[in-house]
Design a protein around this motif. Structure first.
Motif, mmCIF file in Angstrom:
data_model
loop_
_atom_site.group_PDB
_atom_site.id
_atom_site.type_symbol
_atom_site.label_atom_id
_atom_site.label_comp_id
_atom_site.label_asym_id
_atom_site.label_seq_id
_atom_site.Cartn_x
_atom_site.Cartn_y
_atom_site.Cartn_z
ATOM 1 N N TYR A 114 13.452 19.012 -6.507
ATOM 2 C CA TYR A 114 12.967 18.568 -7.755
ATOM 3 C C TYR A 114 11.487 18.916 -7.529
ATOM 4 C CZ TYR A 114 17.236 15.747 -8.021
ATOM 5 O OH TYR A 114 18.460 15.196 -8.273
ATOM 6 N N GLU A 171 9.602 19.732 -4.401
ATOM 7 C CA GLU A 171 10.232 19.202 -3.290
ATOM 8 C C GLU A 171 11.769 19.628 -3.093
ATOM 9 O OE1 GLU A 171 11.183 15.006 -3.590
ATOM 10 O OE2 GLU A 171 11.655 14.773 -1.307
ATOM 11 N N VAL A 181 15.150 19.238 -1.663
ATOM 12 C CA VAL A 181 15.900 18.322 -1.224
ATOM 13 C C VAL A 181 17.047 18.660 -0.423
ATOM 14 C CG1 VAL A 181 17.109 16.236 -2.153
ATOM 15 C CG2 VAL A 181 14.969 16.904 -3.265
ATOM 16 N N PRO A 216 19.043 9.535 7.478
ATOM 17 C CA PRO A 216 18.044 8.572 6.773
ATOM 18 C C PRO A 216 17.905 8.695 5.179
ATOM 19 C CG PRO A 216 17.192 10.283 7.841
ATOM 20 C CD PRO A 216 18.741 10.457 7.946
ATOM 21 N N SER A 217 17.144 7.488 4.629
ATOM 22 C CA SER A 217 16.818 7.595 3.207
ATOM 23 C C SER A 217 15.981 8.891 2.801
ATOM 24 C CB SER A 217 16.367 6.242 3.000
ATOM 25 O OG SER A 217 15.921 6.037 1.612
ATOM 26 N N GLY A 218 16.244 9.390 1.688
ATOM 27 C CA GLY A 218 15.562 10.565 1.061
ATOM 28 C C GLY A 218 16.175 11.998 1.701
ATOM 29 N N SER A 219 17.080 11.837 2.575
ATOM 30 C CA SER A 219 17.694 12.951 3.029
ATOM 31 C C SER A 219 18.501 13.864 2.229
ATOM 32 C CB SER A 219 18.410 12.760 4.565
ATOM 33 O OG SER A 219 19.315 11.942 4.222
ATOM 34 N N GLY A 220 18.770 13.321 1.149
ATOM 35 C CA GLY A 220 19.584 14.055 0.174
ATOM 36 C C GLY A 220 20.969 13.888 -0.176
ATOM 37 N N LYS A 221 21.423 12.687 0.608
ATOM 38 C CA LYS A 221 22.684 12.315 0.425
ATOM 39 C C LYS A 221 23.221 12.385 -1.034
ATOM 40 C CE LYS A 221 22.124 8.614 2.893
ATOM 41 N NZ LYS A 221 20.586 8.671 3.164
ATOM 42 N N SER A 222 22.660 11.354 -1.663
ATOM 43 C CA SER A 222 23.184 11.028 -3.007
ATOM 44 C C SER A 222 23.122 12.335 -4.032
ATOM 45 C CB SER A 222 22.370 9.991 -3.733
ATOM 46 O OG SER A 222 22.320 8.799 -3.023
ATOM 47 N N THR A 223 22.041 13.351 -3.648
ATOM 48 C CA THR A 223 21.706 14.439 -4.459
ATOM 49 C C THR A 223 23.145 15.345 -3.999
ATOM 50 O OG1 THR A 223 19.500 14.122 -4.266
ATOM 51 C CG2 THR A 223 20.123 16.318 -4.743
ATOM 52 N N GLU A 233 27.623 5.156 -1.037
ATOM 53 C CA GLU A 233 27.123 3.913 -0.473
ATOM 54 C C GLU A 233 27.745 2.810 -1.264
ATOM 55 O OE1 GLU A 233 23.273 3.350 1.297
ATOM 56 O OE2 GLU A 233 22.588 5.245 0.620
HETATM 57 N N1 LIG Z 1 16.073 12.804 -10.160
HETATM 58 C C1 LIG Z 1 15.361 12.967 -9.413
HETATM 59 N N2 LIG Z 1 13.879 13.353 -9.787
HETATM 60 C C2 LIG Z 1 13.201 13.625 -8.906
HETATM 61 N N3 LIG Z 1 13.599 13.550 -7.285
HETATM 62 C C3 LIG Z 1 14.474 12.974 -6.896
HETATM 63 C C4 LIG Z 1 15.635 12.607 -8.096
HETATM 64 N N4 LIG Z 1 16.605 12.291 -7.280
HETATM 65 C C5 LIG Z 1 16.321 12.290 -6.136
HETATM 66 N N5 LIG Z 1 14.970 12.685 -5.878
HETATM 67 C C6 LIG Z 1 14.589 12.932 -4.500
HETATM 68 O O1 LIG Z 1 15.104 13.460 -3.641
HETATM 69 C C7 LIG Z 1 15.059 13.121 -2.381
HETATM 70 C C8 LIG Z 1 16.569 13.041 -1.870
HETATM 71 O O2 LIG Z 1 16.957 11.888 -2.789
HETATM 72 P P1 LIG Z 1 18.594 11.166 -2.485
HETATM 73 O O3 LIG Z 1 18.740 10.074 -3.492
HETATM 74 O O4 LIG Z 1 19.527 12.329 -2.471
HETATM 75 O O5 LIG Z 1 18.487 10.656 -0.899
HETATM 76 P P2 LIG Z 1 19.633 9.820 -0.172
HETATM 77 O O6 LIG Z 1 19.702 10.428 1.193
HETATM 78 O O7 LIG Z 1 20.442 9.398 -1.041
HETATM 79 O O8 LIG Z 1 18.488 8.536 -0.084
HETATM 80 P P3 LIG Z 1 19.139 7.191 0.121
HETATM 81 O O9 LIG Z 1 19.756 6.498 1.513
HETATM 82 O O10 LIG Z 1 17.845 6.314 -0.144
HETATM 83 O O11 LIG Z 1 19.946 6.740 -1.018
HETATM 84 C C9 LIG Z 1 14.191 11.810 -2.321
HETATM 85 O O12 LIG Z 1 12.768 12.111 -2.112
HETATM 86 C C10 LIG Z 1 14.183 11.583 -3.858
HETATM 87 O O13 LIG Z 1 12.825 10.942 -4.418
#
Ligand SMILES: Nc1ncnc2c1ncn2[C@@H]1O[C@H](COP(=O)(O)OP(=O)(O)OP(=O)(O)O)[C@@H](O)[C@H]1O
Ligand SMILES: [Mg+2]
Lengths: 229, 250
Positions: free
Chosen positions: B14, B17, B19, B38-45, B165
């Motif tokens: 993104y 950054e 991800v 951990p939060s922000g590690s990219g799981k949802s992505t 989640e």
């Molecule tokens: N649409 C987007 N635009 C810009 N940055 C994004 C976007 N979606 C996610 N990010 C960034 O990508 C990184 C990973 O996000 P992601 O949601 O995949 O993390 P996660 O592991 O699911 O975290 P969590 O446990 O908090 O849900 C984060 O730094 C987030 O800020």
């Protein structure tokens, strides 16, 4: 203070003797409200959707048209359409176009806000079962946005209803015009206040009744509350 | 090629950054893999790249042997095969539970009303909510909403189900009913990729656990192995944090 002398029984008798004439004007007013709101909806709803989902020239054209229409007095719009552009010799048609376009410019903003208020997650969920973007908008976003538009629409409805009176400027024989016809007749200028009170009462009843009707609509179609409100 | 899902060197940024920094893994049919990190590690992505709610920058993803990350992949067809369950449910707010389930069947699969209803009712029954078929989302508890969300995804008869989640927006007392439904699906052979820190589910249902950190899979293995002797310091401290936060078993 209203001098008691103007509220005379014979002036009221004059008003009631001409009640049919005024009710005829009421029919024109109601008709004009309906055609204007309808035109406003048919043009305003797509315009709102284009403002949210469109792009390029179409979107800028729609935005600009909205800004111009909202920035021009309705009286000016109507006189332009009637005396300058002369889009039709029928005052009713011209009034419908003027009020309808102006209403479209406001209704588009009601729908734009409503469309934007629907959570992005709703679209993602729809797309996740395989719907196209268009289907997601059509089956998930629009139905929710329409329901959320009812209060704003209600407001717009009363504004258009009352603004039909501006058609007096182009000689349309609606309620206010007919009221004026009555008190401008020779010898009846003392009935001016009575006539105006009477037609105000009619406008009030009309707005009151339509508002109640739309309240009912809101109750029936409201999305059970709590979610995404 | 027998893998149901193969993710091959996927990168996603993104802006500046990055991800996802080269993710590769594969899943067999019937696997239930859990992604933690951990939060922000990219799981949802990562999950969103699989059904292309998010587009990857490079790498490839294969579903059932077919590359689904080509420009001419039919994303709507892909998504019919990959169901998704969201953290905050995303039920269609204006529709009853039943209609939440039938909408995709009607509009995407083109089933008629009776067929769609039959499938919807079977899926609602499967998640224990047939009695609530006529309720609107706002009239359901969080746990019930999520079970409708699962029924909605199941109704499309997907090859793979993604869960992001699914229990973390729920009050603690409602987590159990959702975990139970997920565990049932797992035992019926549904292939599931789950982002969850619900250790009860991980221990009882997970085939493998992936530990994601800073855009990379740092460790992968059966949950018991990872809990008992994690290779990486990162895994150890992360799992210890989870265990203490969730009282050891979620
Ligand atoms: N649409 C987007 N635009 C810009 N940055 C994004 C976007 N979606 C996610 N990010 C960034 O990508 C990184 C990973 O996000 P992601 O949601 O995949 O993390 P996660 O592991 O699911 O975290 P969590 O446990 O908090 O849900 C984060 O730094 C987030 O800020
Ligand atoms: Mg996440």
């Amino acid at each position: 203070m209203i001098p008691s002398v103007v509220l005379q029984a014979n002036d009221w008798a004059f008003v009631f003797a001409n009640a049919d004439y005024l009710l005829g004007g009421t029919v024109v007013t109601v008709g004009l409200t309906i055609t204007s709101i309808l035109l406003g909806f048919l043009a305003g709803f797509p315009a709102g959707a284009i403002e949210v989902y469109g792009d390029g020239y179409l979107q800028s054209a729609v935005r600009t048209a909205g800004v111009v229409l909202r920035g021009t007095p309705i009286l000016v719009i109507m006189m332009l359409l009637f005396f300058v552009v002369s889009i039709s010799s029928s005052a009713f048609v011209v009034a419908t176009v003027g009020l309808g376009l102006r209403s479209a410019a406001y209704q588009s903003q009601i729908f734009r806000g409503a469309l934007q208020s629907v959570d992005e997650g709703q679209i993602e969920a729809a797309r996740s079962v395989g719907m196209s973007h268009r289907q997601a908008i059509g089956y998930v976003v629009v139905p929710q946005a329409l329901r959320r538009s009812v209060p704003g629409f209600q407001n717009e409805f009363t504004i258009v209803l009352k603004d039909t009176s501006i058609a007096i400027a182009i000689g349309l024989s609606e309620l206010l015009t007919r009221g004026q016809d009555l008190f401008l007749q020779g010898g009846h200028s003392t009935a001016t206040l009575e006539v105006i009170l009477f037609i105000s009462g009619i406008y009030f009843v009309l707005t009151f009744v339509t508002n109640r009707g739309l309240d009912r609509l809101d109750d029936i179609y409201a999305i059970p509350s709590g979610e995404n409100q | 090629m027998s893998d149901l899902l193969r993710v091959d060197d996927v990168h996603k940024s993104y802006g500046d950054e990055e991800v996802l920094k080269g993710i590769s893994f594969e899943m067999d049919r019937g696997d239930v893999d859990v992604l933690v990190g951990p939060s922000g590690s990219g799981k949802s992505t990562m999950l969103r790249c699989i059904n292309r709610l998010t587009e990857i920058d490079s790498g490839e993803i294969y579903l059932d042997g077919e590359n689904v990350t080509t420009p001419d992949t039919d994303v709507n067809a892909l998504r019919r095969n990959v169901g998704m369950v969201f953290q905050d449910f995303n039920l269609f707010a204006h529709l009853t539970a039943r209609k939440n389930v039938t909408l995709g069947l009607r509009k995407v699969k083109g089933l008629d009303k009776a067929e769609a209803r039959e499938i919807a009712d079977a899926q609602l029954e499967r998640v224990g909510l047939l009695a609530q078929a006529e309720s609107y989302p706002a009239e359901l508890s969080g746990g019930q909403k999520q079970r409708v969300g699962i029924a909605r995804a199941l109704a499309m008869d997907p090859k793979l189900l993604l869960f992001d989640e699914p229990t973390s927006a729920l009050d603690p007392e409602l987590v159990g009913e959702v975990v139970e439904v997920m565990a049932d699906l797992a035992s019926e052979g549904m292939t599931m990729l789950v982002v969850s820190h619900e250790m009860g589910f991980v221990r009882s249902a997970a085939t493998d656990m992936f530990v994601l950190d800073d855009g990379k899979i740092v460790e992968r293995g059966a949950p018991t192995d990872l809990f008992e002797n994690p290779e990486h310091e990162r895994t150890k401290s992360f799992l210890q944090g989870l265990n203490s936060a969730h009282g050891g078993d979620g």
